[in-house]
Motif scaffolding. Structure first.
Motif, PDB file in Angstrom:
ATOM      1  N   THR B 112       0.817  -1.205   0.000  1.00 27.19           N
ATOM      2  CA  THR B 112       0.000   0.000   0.000  1.00 27.19           C
ATOM      3  C   THR B 112       0.861   1.270   0.000  1.00 27.19           C
ATOM      4  O   THR B 112       0.347   2.375   0.022  1.00 27.19           O
ATOM      5  CB  THR B 112      -0.953   0.022   1.215  1.00 27.19           C
ATOM      6  N   LEU B 113       2.178   1.082  -0.036  1.00 25.37           N
ATOM      7  CA  LEU B 113       3.055   2.248  -0.216  1.00 25.37           C
ATOM      8  C   LEU B 113       3.118   2.554  -1.712  1.00 25.37           C
ATOM      9  O   LEU B 113       3.131   1.640  -2.543  1.00 25.37           O
ATOM     10  CB  LEU B 113       4.476   1.928   0.267  1.00 25.37           C
ATOM     11  N   TYR B 114       3.121   3.823  -2.053  1.00 24.23           N
ATOM     12  CA  TYR B 114       3.327   4.179  -3.466  1.00 24.23           C
ATOM     13  C   TYR B 114       4.745   3.783  -3.852  1.00 24.23           C
ATOM     14  O   TYR B 114       5.661   3.785  -3.015  1.00 24.23           O
ATOM     15  CB  TYR B 114       3.164   5.683  -3.683  1.00 24.23           C
ATOM     16  N   LYS B 115       4.968   3.475  -5.138  1.00 26.57           N
ATOM     17  CA  LYS B 115       6.297   3.047  -5.579  1.00 26.57           C
ATOM     18  C   LYS B 115       7.354   4.114  -5.294  1.00 26.57           C
ATOM     19  O   LYS B 115       8.478   3.814  -4.912  1.00 26.57           O
ATOM     20  CB  LYS B 115       6.256   2.694  -7.062  1.00 26.57           C
ATOM     21  N   ASP B 116       6.972   5.376  -5.467  1.00 30.33           N
ATOM     22  CA  ASP B 116       7.968   6.426  -5.215  1.00 30.33           C
ATOM     23  C   ASP B 116       8.318   6.523  -3.730  1.00 30.33           C
ATOM     24  O   ASP B 116       9.443   6.856  -3.365  1.00 30.33           O
ATOM     25  CB  ASP B 116       7.526   7.781  -5.787  1.00 30.33           C
ATOM     26  N   GLU B 117       7.356   6.169  -2.885  1.00 31.50           N
ATOM     27  CA  GLU B 117       7.640   6.197  -1.445  1.00 31.50           C
ATOM     28  C   GLU B 117       8.618   5.085  -1.073  1.00 31.50           C
ATOM     29  O   GLU B 117       9.533   5.280  -0.270  1.00 31.50           O
ATOM     30  CB  GLU B 117       6.335   6.042  -0.647  1.00 31.50           C
ATOM     31  N   ILE B 118       8.430   3.892  -1.673  1.00 33.18           N
ATOM     32  CA  ILE B 118       9.337   2.771  -1.395  1.00 33.18           C
ATOM     33  C   ILE B 118      10.766   3.166  -1.761  1.00 33.18           C
ATOM     34  O   ILE B 118      11.708   2.960  -0.995  1.00 33.18           O
ATOM     35  CB  ILE B 118       8.891   1.508  -2.186  1.00 33.18           C
ATOM     36  N   LYS B 119      10.908   3.789  -2.934  1.00 31.46           N
ATOM     37  CA  LYS B 119      12.251   4.199  -3.391  1.00 31.46           C
ATOM     38  C   LYS B 119      12.869   5.200  -2.431  1.00 31.46           C
ATOM     39  O   LYS B 119      14.054   5.115  -2.100  1.00 31.46           O
ATOM     40  CB  LYS B 119      12.159   4.812  -4.795  1.00 31.46           C
ATOM     41  N   GLN B 120      12.057   6.155  -1.977  1.00 29.92           N
ATOM     42  CA  GLN B 120      12.574   7.173  -1.052  1.00 29.92           C
ATOM     43  C   GLN B 120      13.097   6.515   0.221  1.00 29.92           C
ATOM     44  O   GLN B 120      14.194   6.822   0.693  1.00 29.92           O
ATOM     45  CB  GLN B 120      11.458   8.158  -0.654  1.00 29.92           C
ATOM     46  N   ILE B 121      12.309   5.573   0.774  1.00 31.04           N
ATOM     47  CA  ILE B 121      12.692   4.940   2.040  1.00 31.04           C
ATOM     48  C   ILE B 121      13.922   4.056   1.846  1.00 31.04           C
ATOM     49  O   ILE B 121      14.882   4.108   2.627  1.00 31.04           O
ATOM     50  CB  ILE B 121      11.506   4.127   2.617  1.00 31.04           C
ATOM     51  N   GLN B 122      13.922   3.285   0.763  1.00 33.94           N
ATOM     52  CA  GLN B 122      15.070   2.409   0.514  1.00 33.94           C
ATOM     53  C   GLN B 122      16.350   3.223   0.341  1.00 33.94           C
ATOM     54  O   GLN B 122      17.404   2.865   0.852  1.00 33.94           O
ATOM     55  CB  GLN B 122      14.820   1.541  -0.724  1.00 33.94           C
ATOM     56  N   GLY B 123      16.217   4.335  -0.348  1.00 32.98           N
ATOM     57  CA  GLY B 123      17.375   5.206  -0.557  1.00 32.98           C
ATOM     58  C   GLY B 123      17.910   5.724   0.768  1.00 32.98           C
ATOM     59  O   GLY B 123      19.127   5.734   1.018  1.00 32.98           O
ATOM     60  N   ARG B 124      17.006   6.135   1.623  1.00 26.32           N
ATOM     61  CA  ARG B 124      17.387   6.680   2.926  1.00 26.32           C
ATOM     62  C   ARG B 124      18.133   5.626   3.757  1.00 26.32           C
ATOM     63  O   ARG B 124      19.166   5.896   4.354  1.00 26.32           O
ATOM     64  CB  ARG B 124      16.127   7.117   3.655  1.00 26.32           C
ATOM     65  N   LEU B 125      17.604   4.392   3.729  1.00 31.61           N
ATOM     66  CA  LEU B 125      18.228   3.314   4.510  1.00 31.61           C
ATOM     67  C   LEU B 125      19.593   2.945   3.931  1.00 31.61           C
ATOM     68  O   LEU B 125      20.562   2.729   4.667  1.00 31.61           O
ATOM     69  CB  LEU B 125      17.309   2.094   4.555  1.00 31.61           C
ATOM     70  N   ALA B 126      19.668   2.879   2.603  1.00 30.09           N
ATOM     71  CA  ALA B 126      20.925   2.493   1.949  1.00 30.09           C
ATOM     72  C   ALA B 126      22.032   3.473   2.305  1.00 30.09           C
ATOM     73  O   ALA B 126      23.178   3.078   2.539  1.00 30.09           O
ATOM     74  CB  ALA B 126      20.717   2.434   0.437  1.00 30.09           C
ATOM     75  N   GLN B 127      21.690   4.747   2.364  1.00 32.51           N
ATOM     76  CA  GLN B 127      22.682   5.765   2.722  1.00 32.51           C
ATOM     77  C   GLN B 127      23.305   5.498   4.079  1.00 32.51           C
ATOM     78  O   GLN B 127      24.446   5.877   4.329  1.00 32.51           O
ATOM     79  CB  GLN B 127      22.014   7.135   2.767  1.00 32.51           C
ATOM     80  N   GLN B 128      22.553   4.849   4.942  1.00 33.32           N
ATOM     81  CA  GLN B 128      23.078   4.551   6.283  1.00 33.32           C
ATOM     82  C   GLN B 128      23.648   3.150   6.365  1.00 33.32           C
ATOM     83  O   GLN B 128      23.943   2.647   7.456  1.00 33.32           O
ATOM     84  CB  GLN B 128      21.954   4.698   7.326  1.00 33.32           C
ATOM     85  N   GLY B 129      23.757   2.505   5.211  1.00 34.94           N
ATOM     86  CA  GLY B 129      24.302   1.154   5.175  1.00 34.94           C
ATOM     87  C   GLY B 129      23.371   0.121   5.775  1.00 34.94           C
ATOM     88  O   GLY B 129      23.807  -0.912   6.267  1.00 34.94           O
ATOM     89  N   LEU B 130      22.082   0.428   5.735  1.00 36.07           N
ATOM     90  CA  LEU B 130      21.112  -0.500   6.308  1.00 36.07           C
ATOM     91  C   LEU B 130      20.419  -1.308   5.212  1.00 36.07           C
ATOM     92  O   LEU B 130      20.465  -0.939   4.038  1.00 36.07           O
ATOM     93  CB  LEU B 130      20.073   0.278   7.123  1.00 36.07           C
ATOM     94  N   GLY B 131      19.771  -2.392   5.637  1.00 36.58           N
ATOM     95  CA  GLY B 131      19.064  -3.248   4.693  1.00 36.58           C
ATOM     96  C   GLY B 131      17.773  -2.612   4.210  1.00 36.58           C
ATOM     97  O   GLY B 131      17.631  -1.376   4.243  1.00 36.58           O
ATOM     98  N   SER B 132      16.850  -3.472   3.789  1.00 37.94           N
ATOM     99  CA  SER B 132      15.637  -2.927   3.183  1.00 37.94           C
ATOM    100  C   SER B 132      14.402  -3.614   3.748  1.00 37.94           C
ATOM    101  O   SER B 132      13.469  -3.930   3.021  1.00 37.94           O
ATOM    102  CB  SER B 132      15.725  -3.090   1.668  1.00 37.94           C
ATOM    103  N   ASP B 133      14.373  -3.825   5.048  1.00 37.07           N
ATOM    104  CA  ASP B 133      13.175  -4.400   5.652  1.00 37.07           C
ATOM    105  C   ASP B 133      12.809  -3.643   6.938  1.00 37.07           C
ATOM    106  O   ASP B 133      13.488  -2.672   7.310  1.00 37.07           O
ATOM    107  CB  ASP B 133      13.374  -5.896   5.928  1.00 37.07           C
TER     108      ASP B 133
END
Lengths: 325, 653
Positions: B112-133
């Motif tokens: 139920t997240l918009y695709k652009d929202e998923i990308k934003q969150i994943q990007g934010r986590l990746a910047q901190q060296g975190l996974g995607s869950d």
């Protein structure tokens, strides 16, 4: 005190075209008003936009000339606020079956105790003759650049489907029939439709006065014109739905209404097609929820005390919204 | 313990729409109110019935509060989406309640997240060296100093089912809301009895004892679990009951409905539309009500509520009711108001008193039906073709919703014209504790209404000319007072008349009523002015629901040495030009604050006072303005006005 025709007429200059069917409707309505035992001060005429709309000004009662197609909701609002009013709403065929068709349908669903008279001439007169919703497919009245591309709506069937509990048709120049039909419609308890066929001498050169009076088809025996309109009730048809009737009987009657209302051409049915006094009116339905509605309808309620403060005892009401004590 | 902030916190809960989140929010709020605290709650949801995400923020305090704030002190989640969406709003030192069973959920699986929202969150986590869950989200929060509270909701639910000896797991599953709220309150240290009482109040209406028992069992289990596992919890915020008197806990829609009832509205028409319908439904649910002693013999009052086929019928039916003498109103939102404009013009032309409550939401077109915006001001001021008078009232908080709804009924009858009561979704759907408003503060004023008959037919002229533009008004059915109405230009009797001299007199008559209103309505009903303590550094100008955030933002600014004064415009038509001019023409810094794109009020001010306000703070992302946004943005503008002529606020999820 008996009213005379002059009492229910204003002295304004009437600017309808000479020979217009509107005159017949106006005269019949005003005659009906003088003959009905209704307090004229309680009568309110609502009208829409189109040639018919001015009838509210020509008639000496409260007269509310509303917006295009919106006669019915205006009229229902007044009736709801004060059910003691005798509300007669008047519309045109473009006004009521075209732009106002939504209101037409939903007024049937409510079944308020009021009357709706429709001037039905097949054209939009005041905008110079475009085809109205009751003009038939392929007809080409005087000012149409091309034949009418739409099918006609059948107001009788539409009213039946919508839940009108009194459905009638009359003819503008059959004064006696129209006057009596209006009186019956007003007397009916529930939402009443009187669809009135009328010539438009300026723009409808097909359904003319001559057409309705049958000048093109003389009676072979008398050689006199044979009018197209015939009174269904004089031909043995009974429009009443009674409490005693079974659902099958009602279905049968309904099919009959549909069948007769589809007649057109050489024989055009007029009269009361359907009358059912057993459906609760909207007023009845409100009474079911607000037992004091008829004694104290919205327009008659006391809303302020002597000291001009609000009469509503709200602190009692908002207890349920208050927490703590 | 000593460093704990007591009775000043912001709590959030989220979940799929239709899953009972609204109930949890009100249970939390109710517990706080029962403990004597004040609350301010906002609701954010999608235009959807079931499944899409909705969330509530409940701010609670020991003093009266009237705005949303940034930063969440405690976030209660029981689904992955709430965690993923809102964990980053939790402040360091705050806490997150989550279900450990969901922590492995991959972010892209939250469909139920918009695709652009998923990308934003994943990007934010990746910047901190975190996974995607969801675990990565929790880890991110933890690194920021947020405390995590794992609550295995499904095993708690099974325990409850076992204890109650029921196999109806689907029903017990619904207690997840109460579990989440109860764990929250336990962590905040609020005694269990408040939540018990809250549950009683919430479920007793259903008359299902089983439901009450089940939820009480959930409260007990949640409090027990929290104590076993988290002890004191270690949060930096807490709740302590305080003494207080009775308070009303209302939603904006209800405040308007109550104001209408007090103000004598006895016919309300509406066509369903978000976020307006709740008001009409509240009225219908309370259609029979009591009158004060001495009002009538039977003491019974009522309001007839009609659901119409469309908004055209809604306005014209209300007008018909008003012609018959009822105080009548309708209620709608932007799209519905668009349909009402022709009927409103007719009411203006025929001088009919009618009230239109216009709940403004995100436009244009369908826009964002469930989100807030103040985009309809100029539309309300100019709605309908030609020029016709109307009064436009803008409410800024719950109390004003009540009093303005009442006054709107008065204005309509006194000046015989349509009154538009502008309320935005930010108020309509927010709830708040207030002191019960006092209807006796306002008199019912019916203006030149003719109550008794006595005239002879032919004497009465409905549109008789008078100095103040207002004619004695009879209603349909009043013997001796026959009149006519028409949308056409008309004479004093109400008959069509296009004589140019008549036209001039009639236009002048109708428009003069606005001058009369402007003269008669006291300034206290036109503007509210909140002075600075000392010489002001800045004058803030605004209207509508921004009020609460501005007032609270001013207090924060003052603590930082910025003295702000605030001019709230409450009447947009007739426009209080004199009062506004006085406040903004003194040469100091002025900032216009509005929740729309074009700063509509600033444009109206420029038109009416010939004074242009250079600095503007606007917000139009559909989310309400917060206290902290006001604080930050005003500071930004004050520090460098020339570099910050237009500041666009962007907060909100």
């Amino acid at each position: 005190m008996a009213l005379k025709l002059a009492d229910v007429r204003t002295d304004l200059h009437n600017d309808w075209c000479s020979g217009c069917g509107d005159f017949g409707i106006e005269a019949s309505l005003q005659m009906a008003l003088t003959e009905m035992s209704v307090d004229i001060h309680r009568v309110v005429i609502f009208s829409g936009i189109g040639c018919h709309g001015k009838i509210a000004h020509w008639t000496n009662t409260f007269g509310i000339h509303t917006l295009h197609g919106r006669t019915l909701p205006f009229a229902q609002g007044a009736k709801l606020a004060n059910p003691g009013l005798e509300v007669i709403a008047i519309g045109g065929d473009g006004d009521g079956y075209g732009i106002g068709a939504g209101h037409f349908v939903h007024s049937g669903r409510r079944n308020l105790d009021m009357t709706y008279i429709v001037h039905d001439n097949g054209v939009y007169g005041l905008t110079k003759g475009q085809a109205s919703p009751t003009q038939r497919l392929g007809e080409q009245t005087k000012s149409l650049p091309q034949p009418n591309i739409n099918s006609a709506v059948n107001p009788i069937m539409l009213a039946l489907a919508a839940g009108y509990t009194f459905i009638a048709r009359s003819y503008a120049f059959d004064n006696r029939h129209l006057k009596e039909t209006i009186k019956r419609a007003v007397a009916h308890r529930g939402m009443a439709l009187v669809d009135v066929l009328q010539p438009c001498p300026t723009y409808n050169d097909i359904e003319t006065k001559a057409f309705y009076s049958g000048e093109d088809r003389p009676d072979p025996a008398t050689h006199r014109p044979a009018p197209r309109c015939y009174d269904i009730e004089k031909s043995g048809y009974n429009p009443l739905i009674t409490k005693e009737m079974t659902p099958e009987d009602v279905d049968k009657k309904t099919l009959e209404v549909i069948k007769i209302s589809n007649e057109w051409g050489d024989r055009i049915p007029i009269g009361v097609f359907y009358q059912n006094g057993n459906v609760p009116t909207y007023e009845d339905r409100i009474m079911g929820r607000i037992p004091t509605y008829l004694e104290q309808p919205p327009a008659k309620q006391v809303i302020q005390l002597q000291d001009r403060k609000s009469a509503a005892d709200l602190p009692r009401l908002w207890k349920e919204l208050t927490i703590g004590s | 313990m000593s460093s704990k902030t007591v009775n000043e916190l912001n709590w959030m809960i989220g979940g799929a729409q239709g899953s009972g989140v609204d109930l949890s929010a009100s249970a939390f709020a109710r517990s706080c109110v029962l403990a004597g605290l004040w609350v301010y709650g906002t609701r954010e949801y999608y235009s959807n019935i079931k499944g899409l995400h909705s969330y509530f923020e409940i701010r609670t305090s020991g003093r009266q509060i009237r705005s949303k704030v940034e930063g969440v002190d405690l976030l209660a989640t029981f689904d992955a989406e709430t965690l993923v969406r809102h964990a980053d709003a939790v402040t360091p030192g705050g806490g997150i309640i989550y279900d450990p069973a969901l922590s492995q959920t991959p972010i892209e699986k939250v469909d139920t997240l918009y695709k652009d929202e998923i990308k934003q969150i994943q990007g934010r986590l990746a910047q901190q060296g975190l996974g995607s869950d969801a675990n990565a989200i929790l880890e991110e929060a933890k690194r920021r100093g947020v405390k995590l509270f794992a609550v295995p909701f499904s095993s708690l639910i099974q325990e409850i089912a076992k204890r109650l000896e029921t196999s109806e797991l689907t029903k017990v599953n619904r207690t997840v809301n109460v579990l989440a709220v109860s764990v929250s309150l336990a962590l905040l240290g609020l005694d269990r009895r408040f939540m018990d009482e809250s549950v009683h109040q919430a479920f007793s209406a259903s008359r299902k004892q089983k439901l009450v028992d089940m939820n009480l069992a959930a409260v007990e289990r949640a409090y027990g679990y929290a104590k076993e596992k988290f002890g004191e919890g270690g949060l930096e915020v807490g709740l302590v009951p305080i003494q207080s008197g009775p308070r009303m806990f209302v939603v904006g829609n209800q405040a308007v409905a109550l104001g209408k009832m007090a103000g004598g509205c006895r016919l309300q028409t509406y066509y369903p539309i978000t976020p307006a319908s709740d008001e009409s439904e509240f009225l219908e649910a309370h259609e029979n009500f009591a009158l004060k002693e001495g009002a009538t013999k039977d003491g019974k009052g009522s309001v007839v509520v009609v659901q119409t086929e469309d908004e055209i019928a809604a306005i014209t039916m209300a007008v018909g009711g008003a012609l018959a003498g009822a105080r009548a109103a309708t209620s709608t939102s932007g799209p519905g108001f668009s349909l009402m404009t022709e009927g409103m013009g007719w009411a203006g032309m025929n001088e009919v008193p009618v009230v239109i409550t216009l709940y403004s939401r995100g436009g244009p077109s369908t826009g964002m039906p469930t989100r807030t915006e103040q985009g309809d001001l100029k539309f309300a001021l100019n709605a309908s073709h030609g020029e016709s008078p109307r009064i436009v009232v803008c409410s800024g908080d719950m109390e004003e919703c009540f009093y303005d709804a009442f006054r709107a009924m008065n204005y309509a009858e006194r000046y015989q014209l349509p009154v538009i009561h502008l309320v935005d979704k930010g108020l309509a759907n927010s709830n708040m504790t207030i002191l019960p408003p006092d209807p006796s503060m306002i008199d019912i004023e019916r203006g030149k209404l003719i109550l008794d008959g006595g005239a002879k037919d032919g004497e009465y002229r409905r549109f008789a000319h008078s100095e103040d533009g207002i004619s004695p008004r009879a209603v349909l059915g009043l013997s001796g007072y026959r009149f006519w109405n028409t949308g056409d230009e008309h004479d004093e009797l109400g008959h069509i008349n296009e004589n140019p001299e008549n036209r001039i007199r009639m236009m002048k008559k109708r428009m003069t009523k606005l001058e009369t209103a402007d003269r008669e309505i006291p300034e206290s009903e036109k503007v509210s002015f909140y002075p600075a303590k000392g010489h002001p550094d800045v004058t803030l100008v605004s209207w509508g629901s921004s009020k609460g955030a501005i007032l609270e933002g001013m207090a924060l600014l003052e603590a930082r040495g910025i003295k702000a004064e605030f001019l709230q415009i409450r009447l947009a038509s007739p426009f209080p030009a004199q009062a506004v001019r006085e406040r903004i023409s003194r040469g100091g810094l002025v900032i216009d604050i509005e929740q729309n794109y074009t700063a509509q009020m600033a444009a109206v001010i420029a038109e009416k006072t010939q004074i242009g306000i250079r600095n503007k703070i606007v917000k139009f992302n559909g989310r309400p303005i917060s206290r902290d946004e006001i604080y930050e943005s005003v500071r930004q503008v004050v520090s460098k006005p020339e570099a910050n002529e237009r500041v666009v606020l962007t907060h909100g999820a």
